[in-house]
Design a protein around this motif. Structure first.
Motif, PDB file in Angstrom:
ATOM      1  N   SER A  41       7.728  -6.518   3.430  1.00 50.11           N
ATOM      2  CA  SER A  41       6.996  -5.290   3.688  1.00 50.11           C
ATOM      3  C   SER A  41       6.683  -5.123   5.167  1.00 50.11           C
ATOM      4  CB  SER A  41       5.692  -5.281   2.878  1.00 50.11           C
ATOM      5  OG  SER A  41       4.913  -4.160   3.202  1.00 50.11           O
ATOM      6  N   LEU A  42       6.306  -6.214   5.829  1.00 44.41           N
ATOM      7  CA  LEU A  42       5.989  -6.134   7.250  1.00 44.41           C
ATOM      8  C   LEU A  42       7.218  -5.729   8.056  1.00 44.41           C
ATOM      9  CD1 LEU A  42       4.077  -6.597   9.631  1.00 44.41           C
ATOM     10  CD2 LEU A  42       4.744  -9.016   9.610  1.00 44.41           C
ATOM     11  N   VAL A  43       8.334  -6.408   7.801  1.00 41.10           N
ATOM     12  CA  VAL A  43       9.568  -6.095   8.524  1.00 41.10           C
ATOM     13  C   VAL A  43      10.006  -4.673   8.223  1.00 41.10           C
ATOM     14  CG1 VAL A  43      12.016  -6.669   8.735  1.00 41.10           C
ATOM     15  CG2 VAL A  43      10.325  -8.494   8.602  1.00 41.10           C
ATOM     16  N   ASN A  44       9.945  -4.295   6.958  1.00 37.76           N
ATOM     17  CA  ASN A  44      10.398  -2.969   6.546  1.00 37.76           C
ATOM     18  C   ASN A  44       9.522  -1.869   7.134  1.00 37.76           C
ATOM     19  OD1 ASN A  44      12.322  -1.485   4.931  1.00 37.76           O
ATOM     20  ND2 ASN A  44      10.617  -0.949   3.592  1.00 37.76           N
ATOM     21  N   SER A  45       8.209  -2.079   7.118  1.00 32.34           N
ATOM     22  CA  SER A  45       7.296  -1.056   7.632  1.00 32.34           C
ATOM     23  C   SER A  45       7.462  -0.862   9.137  1.00 32.34           C
ATOM     24  CB  SER A  45       5.850  -1.445   7.313  1.00 32.34           C
ATOM     25  OG  SER A  45       5.627  -1.436   5.913  1.00 32.34           O
ATOM     26  N   VAL A  46       7.625  -1.970   9.863  1.00 33.24           N
ATOM     27  CA  VAL A  46       7.857  -1.868  11.309  1.00 33.24           C
ATOM     28  C   VAL A  46       9.182  -1.162  11.571  1.00 33.24           C
ATOM     29  CG1 VAL A  46       8.300  -3.178  13.419  1.00 33.24           C
ATOM     30  CG2 VAL A  46       6.463  -3.886  11.876  1.00 33.24           C
ATOM     31  N   GLY A  47      10.199  -1.537  10.801  1.00 33.27           N
ATOM     32  CA  GLY A  47      11.498  -0.904  10.973  1.00 33.27           C
ATOM     33  C   GLY A  47      11.477   0.574  10.672  1.00 33.27           C
ATOM     34  N   VAL A  48      10.766   0.970   9.613  1.00 37.45           N
ATOM     35  CA  VAL A  48      10.678   2.385   9.258  1.00 37.45           C
ATOM     36  C   VAL A  48       9.911   3.160  10.322  1.00 37.45           C
ATOM     37  CG1 VAL A  48       9.586   3.990   7.632  1.00 37.45           C
ATOM     38  CG2 VAL A  48      10.972   2.105   6.781  1.00 37.45           C
ATOM     39  N   THR A 104       0.439   5.806  -6.501  1.00 39.87           N
ATOM     40  CA  THR A 104       1.145   5.589  -5.241  1.00 39.87           C
ATOM     41  C   THR A 104       2.647   5.831  -5.350  1.00 39.87           C
ATOM     42  OG1 THR A 104      -0.503   3.931  -4.606  1.00 39.87           O
ATOM     43  CG2 THR A 104       1.589   3.922  -3.408  1.00 39.87           C
ATOM     44  N   ALA A 105       3.293   5.268  -6.374  1.00 39.10           N
ATOM     45  CA  ALA A 105       4.757   5.333  -6.478  1.00 39.10           C
ATOM     46  C   ALA A 105       5.294   6.757  -6.609  1.00 39.10           C
ATOM     47  CB  ALA A 105       5.233   4.461  -7.638  1.00 39.10           C
ATOM     48  N   PRO A 106       4.715   7.617  -7.464  1.00 40.00           N
ATOM     49  CA  PRO A 106       5.257   8.982  -7.561  1.00 40.00           C
ATOM     50  C   PRO A 106       5.241   9.720  -6.225  1.00 40.00           C
ATOM     51  CG  PRO A 106       3.794   8.545  -9.402  1.00 40.00           C
ATOM     52  CD  PRO A 106       3.629   7.399  -8.448  1.00 40.00           C
ATOM     53  N   ARG A 107       4.147   9.605  -5.503  1.00 38.54           N
ATOM     54  CA  ARG A 107       4.069  10.273  -4.208  1.00 38.54           C
ATOM     55  C   ARG A 107       5.083   9.691  -3.231  1.00 38.54           C
ATOM     56  NH1 ARG A 107      -2.458  10.901  -2.999  1.00 38.54           N
ATOM     57  NH2 ARG A 107      -2.949  12.226  -4.819  1.00 38.54           N
ATOM     58  N   ALA A 108       5.242   8.366  -3.260  1.00 41.44           N
ATOM     59  CA  ALA A 108       6.175   7.719  -2.342  1.00 41.44           C
ATOM     60  C   ALA A 108       7.613   8.165  -2.603  1.00 41.44           C
ATOM     61  CB  ALA A 108       6.062   6.202  -2.482  1.00 41.44           C
ATOM     62  N   ILE A 109       7.970   8.327  -3.875  1.00 41.01           N
ATOM     63  CA  ILE A 109       9.332   8.749  -4.221  1.00 41.01           C
ATOM     64  C   ILE A 109       9.621  10.136  -3.646  1.00 41.01           C
ATOM     65  CG2 ILE A 109      10.784   9.489  -6.147  1.00 41.01           C
ATOM     66  CD1 ILE A 109       9.532   7.190  -7.787  1.00 41.01           C
ATOM     67  N   GLY A 164       0.824  -1.191   0.000  1.00 41.43           N
ATOM     68  CA  GLY A 164       0.000   0.000   0.000  1.00 41.43           C
ATOM     69  C   GLY A 164       0.864   1.249   0.000  1.00 41.43           C
ATOM     70  N   SER A 165       0.257   2.386   0.313  1.00 40.01           N
ATOM     71  CA  SER A 165       0.969   3.662   0.219  1.00 40.01           C
ATOM     72  C   SER A 165       2.096   3.766   1.239  1.00 40.01           C
ATOM     73  CB  SER A 165      -0.013   4.825   0.388  1.00 40.01           C
ATOM     74  OG  SER A 165      -0.698   4.720   1.629  1.00 40.01           O
ATOM     75  N   PHE A 166       1.858   3.321   2.492  1.00 36.66           N
ATOM     76  CA  PHE A 166       2.923   3.436   3.494  1.00 36.66           C
ATOM     77  C   PHE A 166       4.068   2.492   3.186  1.00 36.66           C
ATOM     78  CE2 PHE A 166       5.099   2.311   7.456  1.00 36.66           C
ATOM     79  CZ  PHE A 166       5.454   3.577   7.911  1.00 36.66           C
ATOM     80  N   ALA A 167       3.752   1.276   2.769  1.00 37.01           N
ATOM     81  CA  ALA A 167       4.804   0.316   2.434  1.00 37.01           C
ATOM     82  C   ALA A 167       5.639   0.809   1.265  1.00 37.01           C
ATOM     83  CB  ALA A 167       4.195  -1.045   2.118  1.00 37.01           C
ATOM     84  N   SER A 168       4.998   1.469   0.298  1.00 33.60           N
ATOM     85  CA  SER A 168       5.723   2.018  -0.840  1.00 33.60           C
ATOM     86  C   SER A 168       6.654   3.147  -0.392  1.00 33.60           C
ATOM     87  CB  SER A 168       4.740   2.538  -1.890  1.00 33.60           C
ATOM     88  OG  SER A 168       5.403   3.043  -3.020  1.00 33.60           O
ATOM     89  N   GLU A 184       5.465  -3.154  -9.492  1.00 39.13           N
ATOM     90  CA  GLU A 184       4.613  -4.289  -9.849  1.00 39.13           C
ATOM     91  C   GLU A 184       4.071  -5.022  -8.630  1.00 39.13           C
ATOM     92  OE1 GLU A 184       6.232  -6.892 -12.853  1.00 39.13           O
ATOM     93  OE2 GLU A 184       7.248  -5.211 -13.835  1.00 39.13           O
ATOM     94  N   GLU A 185       4.503  -4.610  -7.439  1.00 42.35           N
ATOM     95  CA  GLU A 185       3.984  -5.184  -6.199  1.00 42.35           C
ATOM     96  C   GLU A 185       3.199  -4.153  -5.401  1.00 42.35           C
ATOM     97  OE1 GLU A 185       7.548  -7.932  -4.753  1.00 42.35           O
ATOM     98  OE2 GLU A 185       8.140  -6.355  -6.157  1.00 42.35           O
ATOM     99  N   THR A 186       2.953  -2.998  -6.033  1.00 40.07           N
ATOM    100  CA  THR A 186       2.259  -1.894  -5.377  1.00 40.07           C
ATOM    101  C   THR A 186       0.859  -1.738  -5.941  1.00 40.07           C
ATOM    102  OG1 THR A 186       4.365  -0.746  -5.066  1.00 40.07           O
ATOM    103  CG2 THR A 186       2.358   0.574  -4.867  1.00 40.07           C
TER     104      THR A 186
END
Length: 520
Positions: free
Chosen positions: A190-197, A267-272, A39-43, A259-261
């Motif tokens: 994504s779970l590990v990364n999101s918790v870490g972030v 979503t991707a442009p905003r995330a960048i 999703g948006s936060f994971a991206s 391709e996983e978003t």
């Protein structure tokens, strides 16, 4: 190959949005193989954790301060402004080409297959080197948290023989863990990364507040050069800018995972842009807080110990170590994010059949929706780079520099063709993120900044790359490594052309034809 013949149709998705994303991908000639879970936060987290200000600022603060003194602070907003121009260009492309392996895909679709291939090749090597460089950073933190992490010898300094050997050991262990998580699947990653972030964001905010609360001096400290560079401070300032340049890259990871978003064009442009913006603002406050809170900016301790020295000396052993643990978590997710991005780039290029061993590297596990073999290859290559550094502490700075030079060049192989396409009116028009009438100015600024910073990083400076002296090749290490990478790339590309002439020919189709196809 999927690049040459489009699939008969997108596989059925679990919901209308998923089917729409799969159909969108099919319009570029690719089947939906990777699982769309982000999703948006994971991206956003993918890009933010790649930049990872806690990892790189803690690792390289002493480097920047040692050359530029407190006034090196100003290199941060300058580099941020330049990279923001690049990020805005990338955001436009992410809205137009939501495909894994974004730098490679963007470059080849805006120019030629050869240009795109070398953009992907340089980016791939840069990412692999970045995995090793990020893993090395554990040595800066863990031994200060607990002496038991110093397994080899007693000297924890990264520039010492003991510290270098121990860094390799800790880094290898970290890469084994991140390789396992990357191979398991994007959901686990994504779970590990999101918790870490989330931990990193909280840690940065808390650290900034505490540092400002323990200020020893006012913000005017950033006007002091500390005697660095003497009368020729401009040279010292340019060298100290390498610290900020080493930090602020990798924000394009949201595009790597397109391709996983879910709904990647939006979503991707905003995330960048958000990943870089949050990193830039938080890093600026972190640097300012550290300079204001340091016990001294003139006794040499700050140049030697960097941010860990400030944290432990001002916040006490207990709280200081707790924050250092949070920094170690940030280093973990940073390494994970870089390896994940590199894995997707290998998959994207292999799917097009333009890497040696593409048939095997392009396979995706139907159960996890992850390209497992690329994750293993990236991990093994990163560990090999670490092993080369055993007993050679002087190679660590050179290793970091090489990664940045390669990535900056790969970025240029996107922004330059993008500028050409924009000026010729060939940039495909799409709904979503667009720079509008500011596009040409931003694009030109991104190209100029990229060229200047690439030269600045690669410039052979003995005081940076060979401070101990006696190793002429270290001063030229970035240039020599780049030359080697290009030669190896030319050999790999020639092999692909010989073994798969049909694929190579397809990859070399003109930009105008591809742009016209997408625009229609």
């Amino acid at each position: 190959m999927t690049m040459l013949s489009a699939p008969s149709g997108p596989p059925p998705g679990p919901d209308p949005a998923g089917r729409a994303d799969a159909a969108d991908l099919a319009s570029f000639g690719y089947e939906q193989q990777l699982h769309r879970k982000l999703g948006s936060f994971a991206s956003f987290a993918a890009g933010f954790s790649f930049v990872s200000i806690l990892t790189t600022v803690f690792q390289l603060f002493a480097f920047g301060f040692g050359f530029g003194g407190p006034a090196f602070f100003w290199t941060w907003p300058l580099v941020f402004a330049g990279q923001l121009l690049v990020a805005l260009c990338f955001a436009e492309l992410a809205a137009r080409y939501p495909i894994a392996g974004c730098v490679y895909q963007w470059s080849r679709r805006l120019s030629t297959g050869v240009t795109g291939w070398f953009a992907g090749w340089l980016m791939l090597i840069g990412q692999v080197v970045s995995v090793a460089a990020a893993a090395i950073a554990l040595q800066v933190v863990l031994p200060q948290v607990w002496s038991g992490f110093q397994v080899v010898g007693t000297d924890t300094a990264l520039a010492s023989g003991d510290g270098a050997a121990n860094a390799v050991l800790l880094g290898t262990a970290l890469i084994v863990v991140t390789t396992t998580i990357t191979a398991v699947g994007v959901k686990a990653m994504s779970l590990v990364n999101s918790v870490g972030v989330a931990c990193e964001l909280v840690g940065v905010a808390l650290l900034v507040v505490l540092l400002f609360g323990h200020a020893e001096r006012g913000p005017s400290v950033v006007t002091q050069t500390g005697g660095a560079g003497g009368g020729g401070y401009a040279g010292a300032f340019l060298v100290s800018a390498l610290m900020a340049a080493y930090v602020m890259y990798g924000f394009d990871s949201a595009g790597e995972l397109a391709e996983e978003t879910k709904n990647p064009r939006r979503t991707a442009p905003r995330a960048i842009v958000r990943a870089l913006a949050v990193s830039g603002v938080a890093g600026l406050l972190l640097l300012l807080g550290a300079l204001m809170a340091a016990p001294s900016v003139s006794d040499g301790e700050l140049a030697a110990g960097g941010l860990p020295y400030v944290v432990t000396s001002q916040l006490g052993t207990g709280l200081g170590k707790a924050l250092l643990v949070d920094v170690a978590v940030a280093m973990f997710v940073c390494t994970l994010a870089i390896q994940t991005a590199a894995t997707r780039l290998v998959f994207s290029m292999s799917r097009d059949g333009v890497l040696p061993g593409s048939a095997r590297l392009a396979k995706v596990s139907p159960r996890t929706g992850t390209p497992v073999l690329p994750a293993l290859v990236v991990g093994l290559c990163a560990v090999a780079l670490l092993v080369v550094n055993v007993g050679r502490a002087e190679l660590f700075t050179a290793l970091t520099s090489v990664a940045i030079v390669l990535v900056y060049l790969a970025y240029l192989l996107v922004t330059l063709p993008m500028l050409r396409a924009r000026l010729r009116g060939l940039l495909p028009a799409r709904e979503g993120f667009s720079l509008g009438r500011f596009g040409v100015a931003v694009n030109i600024g991104a190209v100029v900044y990229g060229l200047l910073m690439t030269v600045n990083i690669a410039w052979p400076r003995a005081e940076v790359y060979d401070p101990a002296g006696g190793h002429w090749y270290l001063a030229w290490f970035a240039v020599l490594f780049l030359a080697g990478a290009l030669v190896a790339g030319a050999g790999a590309y020639a092999w692909v052309r010989r073994e798969r002439p049909d694929t190579a020919a397809g990859a070399e189709a003109g930009a105008e034809a591809r742009v016209a196809a997408v625009a229609s």
